[in-house]
Design a protein around this motif. Structure first.
Motif, PDB file in Angstrom:
ATOM      1  N   LEU A  13      46.042  -7.602 -20.613  1.00 52.71           N
ATOM      2  CA  LEU A  13      45.658  -8.264 -19.555  1.00 52.71           C
ATOM      3  C   LEU A  13      46.541  -9.709 -19.252  1.00 52.71           C
ATOM      4  CD1 LEU A  13      43.532  -9.090 -17.492  1.00 52.71           C
ATOM      5  CD2 LEU A  13      41.981 -10.042 -18.952  1.00 52.71           C
ATOM      6  N   LEU A  14      46.907 -10.066 -20.425  1.00 53.65           N
ATOM      7  CA  LEU A  14      47.773 -11.418 -20.059  1.00 53.65           C
ATOM      8  C   LEU A  14      48.867 -11.295 -19.413  1.00 53.65           C
ATOM      9  CD1 LEU A  14      47.164 -12.737 -24.045  1.00 53.65           C
ATOM     10  CD2 LEU A  14      45.773 -13.235 -21.798  1.00 53.65           C
ATOM     11  N   SER A  15      49.847 -10.167 -19.751  1.00 55.66           N
ATOM     12  CA  SER A  15      50.962 -10.173 -18.862  1.00 55.66           C
ATOM     13  C   SER A  15      50.596 -10.046 -17.459  1.00 55.66           C
ATOM     14  CB  SER A  15      51.978  -9.189 -19.038  1.00 55.66           C
ATOM     15  OG  SER A  15      51.150  -7.655 -18.985  1.00 55.66           O
ATOM     16  N   ASP A  16      49.574  -9.486 -16.839  1.00 59.34           N
ATOM     17  CA  ASP A  16      49.148  -9.437 -15.552  1.00 59.34           C
ATOM     18  C   ASP A  16      48.719 -10.832 -15.005  1.00 59.34           C
ATOM     19  OD1 ASP A  16      49.322  -6.702 -15.636  1.00 59.34           O
ATOM     20  OD2 ASP A  16      47.297  -6.091 -16.022  1.00 59.34           O
ATOM     21  N   VAL A  17      47.958 -11.458 -16.022  1.00 63.13           N
ATOM     22  CA  VAL A  17      47.587 -12.873 -15.490  1.00 63.13           C
ATOM     23  C   VAL A  17      48.941 -13.703 -15.401  1.00 63.13           C
ATOM     24  CG1 VAL A  17      46.831 -14.889 -16.579  1.00 63.13           C
ATOM     25  CG2 VAL A  17      45.342 -13.147 -16.962  1.00 63.13           C
ATOM     26  N   ILE A  18      50.077 -13.728 -15.929  1.00 57.26           N
ATOM     27  CA  ILE A  18      51.195 -14.400 -15.751  1.00 57.26           C
ATOM     28  C   ILE A  18      51.490 -13.910 -14.465  1.00 57.26           C
ATOM     29  CG2 ILE A  18      53.271 -14.830 -16.546  1.00 57.26           C
ATOM     30  CD1 ILE A  18      51.344 -16.222 -18.077  1.00 57.26           C
ATOM     31  N   ALA A  19      51.819 -12.601 -14.154  1.00 60.67           N
ATOM     32  CA  ALA A  19      52.298 -12.361 -12.951  1.00 60.67           C
ATOM     33  C   ALA A  19      51.650 -12.715 -11.636  1.00 60.67           C
ATOM     34  CB  ALA A  19      52.393 -10.516 -12.873  1.00 60.67           C
ATOM     35  N   ALA A  20      50.391 -12.703 -11.909  1.00 66.58           N
ATOM     36  CA  ALA A  20      49.346 -13.276 -10.736  1.00 66.58           C
ATOM     37  C   ALA A  20      49.637 -14.603 -10.182  1.00 66.58           C
ATOM     38  CB  ALA A  20      47.749 -12.676 -11.052  1.00 66.58           C
ATOM     39  N   ARG A  21      49.868 -15.306 -11.251  1.00 68.61           N
ATOM     40  CA  ARG A  21      50.108 -16.861 -10.826  1.00 68.61           C
ATOM     41  C   ARG A  21      48.934 -17.565 -10.559  1.00 68.61           C
ATOM     42  NH1 ARG A  21      52.997 -18.723  -7.327  1.00 68.61           N
ATOM     43  NH2 ARG A  21      53.118 -20.668  -8.273  1.00 68.61           N
ATOM     44  N   ARG A  22      47.666 -16.854 -10.693  1.00 65.43           N
ATOM     45  CA  ARG A  22      46.342 -17.526 -10.256  1.00 65.43           C
ATOM     46  C   ARG A  22      45.674 -18.328 -11.408  1.00 65.43           C
ATOM     47  NH1 ARG A  22      44.986 -12.476  -7.527  1.00 65.43           N
ATOM     48  NH2 ARG A  22      43.174 -12.430  -8.989  1.00 65.43           N
ATOM     49  N   LEU A  23      45.092 -19.242 -11.012  1.00 65.87           N
ATOM     50  CA  LEU A  23      44.223 -20.122 -12.019  1.00 65.87           C
ATOM     51  C   LEU A  23      43.324 -19.106 -12.713  1.00 65.87           C
ATOM     52  CD1 LEU A  23      43.522 -23.189 -12.745  1.00 65.87           C
ATOM     53  CD2 LEU A  23      41.506 -22.596 -11.136  1.00 65.87           C
ATOM     54  N   VAL A  24      43.276 -19.553 -13.931  1.00 63.87           N
ATOM     55  CA  VAL A  24      42.479 -18.714 -14.728  1.00 63.87           C
ATOM     56  C   VAL A  24      41.404 -19.458 -15.569  1.00 63.87           C
ATOM     57  CG1 VAL A  24      44.117 -17.029 -15.190  1.00 63.87           C
ATOM     58  CG2 VAL A  24      43.874 -18.639 -16.792  1.00 63.87           C
ATOM     59  N   ARG A  25      40.076 -18.956 -15.730  1.00 66.26           N
ATOM     60  CA  ARG A  25      38.959 -19.931 -16.549  1.00 66.26           C
ATOM     61  C   ARG A  25      38.924 -18.961 -17.779  1.00 66.26           C
ATOM     62  NH1 ARG A  25      34.567 -20.811 -12.734  1.00 66.26           N
ATOM     63  NH2 ARG A  25      35.923 -22.576 -12.484  1.00 66.26           N
ATOM     64  N   LEU A  26      39.084 -19.680 -18.942  1.00 70.17           N
ATOM     65  CA  LEU A  26      39.208 -18.810 -20.320  1.00 70.17           C
ATOM     66  C   LEU A  26      38.033 -19.580 -21.108  1.00 70.17           C
ATOM     67  CD1 LEU A  26      40.810 -20.607 -22.284  1.00 70.17           C
ATOM     68  CD2 LEU A  26      42.952 -19.639 -21.153  1.00 70.17           C
ATOM     69  N   THR A  27      37.346 -18.867 -22.156  1.00 72.90           N
ATOM     70  CA  THR A  27      36.769 -19.375 -23.109  1.00 72.90           C
ATOM     71  C   THR A  27      37.516 -19.351 -24.444  1.00 72.90           C
ATOM     72  OG1 THR A  27      34.853 -18.554 -21.955  1.00 72.90           O
ATOM     73  CG2 THR A  27      34.514 -19.265 -24.281  1.00 72.90           C
ATOM     74  N   TYR A  28      37.739 -20.321 -24.935  1.00 74.92           N
ATOM     75  CA  TYR A  28      38.565 -20.632 -26.143  1.00 74.92           C
ATOM     76  C   TYR A  28      37.775 -20.952 -27.507  1.00 74.92           C
ATOM     77  CZ  TYR A  28      42.922 -21.654 -28.204  1.00 74.92           C
ATOM     78  OH  TYR A  28      44.262 -21.707 -29.357  1.00 74.92           O
ATOM     79  N   LEU A  29      37.929 -20.376 -28.506  1.00 71.70           N
ATOM     80  CA  LEU A  29      37.247 -20.604 -29.869  1.00 71.70           C
ATOM     81  C   LEU A  29      38.205 -21.918 -30.408  1.00 71.70           C
ATOM     82  CD1 LEU A  29      36.848 -17.045 -31.154  1.00 71.70           C
ATOM     83  CD2 LEU A  29      35.374 -18.647 -30.141  1.00 71.70           C
ATOM     84  N   GLY A  30      37.460 -22.752 -31.011  1.00 75.46           N
ATOM     85  CA  GLY A  30      37.959 -23.730 -31.711  1.00 75.46           C
ATOM     86  C   GLY A  30      38.654 -23.259 -33.125  1.00 75.46           C
ATOM     87  N   GLU A  31      39.037 -24.248 -33.922  1.00 71.93           N
ATOM     88  CA  GLU A  31      39.650 -23.956 -35.110  1.00 71.93           C
ATOM     89  C   GLU A  31      38.811 -24.421 -36.473  1.00 71.93           C
ATOM     90  OE1 GLU A  31      43.515 -25.915 -36.760  1.00 71.93           O
ATOM     91  OE2 GLU A  31      44.104 -24.486 -35.439  1.00 71.93           O
ATOM     92  N   ASN A  32      38.901 -23.554 -37.340  1.00 71.25           N
ATOM     93  CA  ASN A  32      38.142 -23.849 -38.302  1.00 71.25           C
ATOM     94  C   ASN A  32      39.107 -24.505 -39.560  1.00 71.25           C
ATOM     95  OD1 ASN A  32      39.659 -21.876 -40.040  1.00 71.25           O
ATOM     96  ND2 ASN A  32      37.977 -20.392 -39.612  1.00 71.25           N
ATOM     97  N   GLU A  33      38.515 -24.911 -40.668  1.00 71.24           N
ATOM     98  CA  GLU A  33      39.132 -25.743 -41.565  1.00 71.24           C
ATOM     99  C   GLU A  33      40.369 -24.931 -42.089  1.00 71.24           C
ATOM    100  OE1 GLU A  33      36.604 -26.699 -44.771  1.00 71.24           O
ATOM    101  OE2 GLU A  33      35.372 -28.172 -43.528  1.00 71.24           O
TER     102      GLU A  33
END
Length: 238
Positions: free
Chosen positions: A141-161
């Motif tokens: 999906l990510l290469s399609d996202v770059i080609a589309a050039r549209r704004l994206v809304r993503l949910t991103y996990l934090g980082e553990n120790e």
């Protein structure tokens, strides 16, 4: 036999066949179901391999004999290098395009090189240092996202120790996508994060949801990204 290896073998078999092969016969030949064979053949067709079906009692699948591609004239080591390099993209955002390219290379490889190249490919194993989480966004999906050039809304996990994804914490970001970056053993989606009001890199194995929005942002100054990449080894990720 792995899926990619089976598809190479399918191309080899159909190229040399004098008569069409039915899906059932191909399934028996490769020890898989007819449905699996049909999926493989559809993938080859999407990759540009000229596979077609003939109807009737003596029908089945063939490759167009009159179809030809410009010869690549690659040596055996060159063919191996190209196919092995494309195999390394199996765990990247370009996996779908890489599979199509591998099928095309296999379809036009010189006959005298096929055996040696396929034998060497079977000896190459890729171990990914970072595995996506079970609920990670599909890589393709990510290469399609770059080609589309549209704004994206993503949910991103934090980082553990330990530096891995923290399944208990996440943030939602609106991001103006700018590109993909390979950093060490990780692929990053790079863009302007509106939450942080700055360029950020998002490790793809920590993106659990991604929505392509309707807005097409104005392009950011490329110098911003170039300057940020120059500081990348010492800066924090998202």
């Amino acid at each position: 036999m792995k899926r990619a290896e089976r598809q190479y073998a399918l191309v080899d078999l159909l190229r040399g066949a004098r008569r069409p092969w039915s899906a059932a016969r191909l399934a028996e030949e490769f020890g898989v179901s007819a449905r699996t064979i049909e999926r493989d053949l559809r993938s080859l067709q999407l990759a540009g391999v000229p596979v077609y079906a003939e109807q009737g009692a003596a029908g089945g699948y063939s490759i167009l004999r009159e179809y030809s591609l410009p010869p690549l004239n690659l040596s055996a080591p060159e063919s191996l290098a190209v196919l092995a390099g494309l195999a390394l993209l199996e765990s990247s955002p370009y996996q779908a395009a890489a599979r199509r390219a591998r099928a095309k290379i296999a379809a036009v490889m010189q006959e005298e090189h096929r055996g040696a190249v396929h034998e060497m490919l079977g000896m190459i194993q890729v171990i990914d240092a970072v595995a996506p989480t079970d609920d990670a966004v599909p890589l393709g999906l990510l290469s399609d996202v770059i080609a589309a050039r549209r704004l994206v809304r993503l949910t991103y996990l934090g980082e553990n120790e330990d530096g891995g994804p923290d399944l208990s914490t996440s943030t939602v970001r609106d991001v103006e996508t700018m590109g993909l970056l390979r950093a060490g053993d990780a692929w990053l989606l790079v863009g302007w994060c509106r939450l942080r009001d700055a360029i950020r890199g998002f490790r793809i194995e920590r993106i659990t949801r991604l929505e392509i929005l309707g807005e097409v942002p104005e392009p950011r100054d490329p110098a911003l990204l170039e300057a940020d990449l120059a500081r990348w080894p010492t800066r924090r990720l998202a």
